[in-house]
Design a protein around this motif. Sequence first.
Motif, PDB file in Angstrom:
ATOM      1  N   LYS A   1      -1.483   2.188  -6.576  1.00 49.81           N
ATOM      2  CA  LYS A   1      -2.054   1.087  -7.356  1.00 49.81           C
ATOM      3  C   LYS A   1      -2.569  -0.033  -6.468  1.00 49.81           C
ATOM      4  O   LYS A   1      -3.333  -0.898  -6.927  1.00 49.81           O
ATOM      5  N   ASN A   2      -2.174  -0.014  -5.201  1.00 49.48           N
ATOM      6  CA  ASN A   2      -2.623  -1.054  -4.271  1.00 49.48           C
ATOM      7  C   ASN A   2      -3.842  -0.633  -3.458  1.00 49.48           C
ATOM      8  O   ASN A   2      -4.263  -1.351  -2.564  1.00 49.48           O
ATOM      9  N   ALA A   3      -4.386   0.522  -3.769  1.00 49.19           N
ATOM     10  CA  ALA A   3      -5.578   0.995  -3.047  1.00 49.19           C
ATOM     11  C   ALA A   3      -6.836   0.566  -3.798  1.00 49.19           C
ATOM     12  O   ALA A   3      -6.935   0.730  -5.012  1.00 49.19           O
ATOM     13  N   GLU A   4      -7.801   0.068  -3.050  1.00 47.26           N
ATOM     14  CA  GLU A   4      -9.035  -0.414  -3.668  1.00 47.26           C
ATOM     15  C   GLU A   4     -10.227  -0.057  -2.775  1.00 47.26           C
ATOM     16  O   GLU A   4     -10.205  -0.294  -1.562  1.00 47.26           O
ATOM     17  N   VAL A   5     -11.246   0.522  -3.379  1.00 48.00           N
ATOM     18  CA  VAL A   5     -12.495   0.771  -2.652  1.00 48.00           C
ATOM     19  C   VAL A   5     -13.324  -0.502  -2.718  1.00 48.00           C
ATOM     20  O   VAL A   5     -13.753  -0.919  -3.800  1.00 48.00           O
ATOM     21  N   VAL A   6     -13.548  -1.129  -1.574  1.00 54.75           N
ATOM     22  CA  VAL A   6     -14.224  -2.431  -1.555  1.00 54.75           C
ATOM     23  C   VAL A   6     -15.688  -2.331  -1.154  1.00 54.75           C
ATOM     24  O   VAL A   6     -16.448  -3.287  -1.334  1.00 54.75           O
TER      25      VAL A   6
ATOM     26  N   GLY B   1      -6.194   6.965  -5.682  1.00 56.30           N
ATOM     27  CA  GLY B   1      -5.974   6.126  -6.847  1.00 56.30           C
ATOM     28  C   GLY B   1      -4.541   6.151  -7.344  1.00 56.30           C
ATOM     29  O   GLY B   1      -4.156   5.327  -8.186  1.00 56.30           O
TER      30      GLY B   1
ATOM     31  N   ASN C   1     -16.916  -7.196   4.975  1.00 53.94           N
ATOM     32  CA  ASN C   1     -15.613  -6.955   4.352  1.00 53.94           C
ATOM     33  C   ASN C   1     -14.488  -7.150   5.377  1.00 53.94           C
ATOM     34  O   ASN C   1     -13.921  -6.182   5.894  1.00 53.94           O
TER      35      ASN C   1
ATOM     36  N   ARG D   1     -11.018   9.850  -4.150  1.00 56.29           N
ATOM     37  CA  ARG D   1     -10.783   8.753  -5.105  1.00 56.29           C
ATOM     38  C   ARG D   1      -9.620   9.089  -6.043  1.00 56.29           C
ATOM     39  O   ARG D   1      -8.772   8.226  -6.340  1.00 56.29           O
TER      40      ARG D   1
ATOM     41  N   THR E   1      -1.053  -1.682   0.974  1.00 52.77           N
ATOM     42  CA  THR E   1      -2.298  -2.268   0.469  1.00 52.77           C
ATOM     43  C   THR E   1      -3.460  -1.685   1.265  1.00 52.77           C
ATOM     44  O   THR E   1      -3.519  -1.825   2.494  1.00 52.77           O
TER      45      THR E   1
ATOM     46  N   LYS F   1      -7.589  -1.460   1.629  1.00 48.60           N
ATOM     47  CA  LYS F   1      -8.944  -1.928   1.325  1.00 48.60           C
ATOM     48  C   LYS F   1      -9.883  -0.933   2.006  1.00 48.60           C
ATOM     49  O   LYS F   1     -10.015  -0.926   3.234  1.00 48.60           O
TER      50      LYS F   1
END
Length: 339
Positions: free
Chosen positions: A216-221, A213, A244, A209, A187, A189
């Motif tokens: 699926k657990n990667a997110e740009v917050v 990408g 954050n 990116r 995961t 963040k």
Amino acid sequence: MKQQKKWVLAIATAGALAMGLTACSGAIDTGTGKASSESDAQSVAQTIPESCKKEGALISVLLPNQTNPYYVAMKEGFETAAKDNGFTAEVQIAGDDDAQQLAQAQAALQKKPCALALNPVKSEPAAAIVREANDAGVPVFTVNVIVDEKALTAQNARIVQYLGADNKAGGVETAKKILEDLGADSTLKIGFVTEPDEVPVVQRDEGFREEIGKNKNAEVVAEVDGNVKATDSLNVTTDMLQGNPEMNVIFASTGPAAQGAIEAVAASGRDVKVYGFCAAEMMLTDAYPACVAQEPADYGKRVIEQIAAYVKGEKVEPEILRPLKMFVTGQTPGEGEVG
């Protein structure tokens, strides 16, 4: 580099339409090296400035600043290579001011240089500098920061060549390293410390990116503008961390951004990993596990060599992309190896 090829092609089209209007002709077109036709080569040969025939011909070099070690190294590369190739390099420093760089370009063009080597302060305003040089019949070689595609087209302006890092590949390789280090299904963040007004930095972010990408657990917050300055990056990263609390990775798109982000994370006491483009001569650690570096002194040297070839009537490619070096924990980038 599909997007970059597209803009280069667009410039070539605009350039062809303007052939009768401009005194300077260059071979920028596809980025593939396939469009440097015989007629292009002849045109280039016909439009080399007379000043290039003089002993110690003047090369005007425009750089953004001398506070970033990147540009200190690049300046040295230009000056050394100019001497080695029988040129005289006159370097102007803009103090990160677009208007100042334009004024310096106008003053430099009055001296009728053999060529203009341009590392823009920002991508979009630099198109006006290229237009001024085109009008003066002085060929333009850009380095490190790409001039904005749309702005160049709007100005009906053309460059001969762009030389810089394969920036998108740098973003891709950094993302791959994160997934390798932290686990492909971890995961993530992620916070960005970037600079949206410089095309190469945008390309770095784009590559990162796309690759990150795949998890699926990667997110740009969060995303902040570090302005390619360590102090600015420190301040905005500090704010980003405070807003954050779940953030565990930072992608720093430039060397100064990496330096500022590392300092901000250290001050926060949190376990946040910083990856990205290398800060100058800073050792890689558990908190700063990997970075990719350019070689700006080598870029300056290569641009001078390309100008020398152009002056001789030799074909020069419209785009040269240099590979990046990756450094990992325990290593330290050498002098002049920076992001």
